[in-house]
Scaffold this active site. Structure first.
Site, PDB file in Angstrom:
ATOM      1  N   SER A 138       0.922  -1.132   0.109  1.00 46.57           N
ATOM      2  CA  SER A 138       0.221  -0.053   0.183  1.00 46.57           C
ATOM      3  C   SER A 138       0.843   1.101  -0.098  1.00 46.57           C
ATOM      4  O   SER A 138       2.137   0.990   0.622  1.00 46.57           O
ATOM      5  CB  SER A 138      -0.855   0.471   1.321  1.00 46.57           C
ATOM      6  OG  SER A 138      -1.925   1.371   2.104  1.00 46.57           O
ATOM      7  N   TYR A 151      -1.638   0.721  10.659  1.00 42.54           N
ATOM      8  CA  TYR A 151      -1.578  -0.139   9.309  1.00 42.54           C
ATOM      9  C   TYR A 151      -0.382   0.704   8.561  1.00 42.54           C
ATOM     10  O   TYR A 151       0.240  -0.273   7.560  1.00 42.54           O
ATOM     11  CB  TYR A 151      -2.999   0.721   7.945  1.00 42.54           C
ATOM     12  CG  TYR A 151      -2.751   0.225   6.747  1.00 42.54           C
ATOM     13  CD1 TYR A 151      -3.212  -1.319   6.554  1.00 42.54           C
ATOM     14  CD2 TYR A 151      -3.391   0.983   6.269  1.00 42.54           C
ATOM     15  CE1 TYR A 151      -3.267  -1.896   5.911  1.00 42.54           C
ATOM     16  CE2 TYR A 151      -3.615   0.522   4.359  1.00 42.54           C
ATOM     17  CZ  TYR A 151      -3.439  -1.109   3.898  1.00 42.54           C
ATOM     18  OH  TYR A 151      -3.719  -1.765   3.490  1.00 42.54           O
TER      19      TYR A 151
END
Length: 252
Positions: A138, A151
């Site tokens: 990501s 995250y």
């Protein structure tokens, strides 16, 4: 493009929804044998019935499931491509208010799950002679942002693991690819992260054209079907409206 895609075989994790499901569809359409892996057996069964992919329900962070998965794939003829898409985010708290449970879940799924599956299948991929591992990370693993600490940490770790794997396995002619998407609209990602439909919808509010799961799956398909000597080390894909993690154009 490879000249003999009919003989190609991939295992795709996170296949019950979103980018994983779209990737299964893209590779099956390319003529590949695809083993579709996720925890939700009923969704996988529907995908198998529709596409012809081989559904194998499993939790990639559980050692017994990984062993069973390896045995099943080996018995079915093996793979030359491993596509690690399973992952996710939980929570958007600042680090000062971080949930240990959320952080542990993110690390378990994004990092340990990817490691365990990759470790299990490396001997098979090495033996193939032209193996490929693709990790879906990501842009959260490339640039930190407020409320993303957990995250960020998990995806930074997965990003680093991908780079280390490339260095360690180059002598085995193993191709290691990283695809790092920005804002992608899927049915579950923001909902799972925030736990509320209204909050999830706000993530995409005013963004005219966020990426779709199919957009990312097409990039994954291209990367793994390129001639094996072509290694797309890192592909960052964002919607045009998102110039950076912290700069997203919203209208209306």
């Amino acid at each position: 493009m490879t000249s003999d895609v009919q003989k190609k075989a991939a295992l795709v994790t996170g296949a019950s929804s979103g980018i994983g499901e779209a990737t299964v569809r893209a590779l099956v359409a390319q003529g590949w044998t695809v083993f579709a892996v996720a925890r939700r057996a009923e969704r996988l069964a529907a995908l198998e019935a529709e596409t012809g992919a081989v559904a194998i329900p499993a939790d990639i962070a559980e050692d017994d499931d990984v062993s069973r998965l390896l045995a099943r794939v080996t018995e079915a003829g093996g793979i030359d491509t491993l596509v690690n898409i399973a992952g996710g985010a939980r929570g958007a708290d600042a680090i000062g208010a971080a949930s240990t449970e959320d952080w542990e879940w993110m690390y378990r799924v994004n990092v340990l799950g990817t490691m365990k599956l990759t470790r299990a299948f490396l001997p098979m991929l090495r033996a193939n002679g032209e193996g490929t591992v693709l990790n879906l990370t990501s842009t959260a693993g490339l640039s930190a942002y407020e409320g993303g600490g957990g995250y960020n940490a998990a995806k930074f770790a997965q990003h680093a693991m991908t780079g280390a794997l490339r260095l360690e396995e180059v002598e085995n002619n193993l191709r290691v690819i990283e695809v790092a998407p920005g804002l992608v609209y899927t049915e579950e990602f923001a909902l799972n992260r925030l736990g509320d439909q209204q909050a999830a919808e706000k993530v995409y509010k005013g963004v005219e054209k966020p990426l779709t799961a199919e957009d990312v799956a097409e990039v994954v398909r291209y990367a793994v079907t390129a001639p094996h000597h072509v290694n797309l080390d890192q592909i960052v894909i964002r919607p045009v409206a998102q110039a950076a993690n912290h700069k997203l154009i919203r209208k209306g």
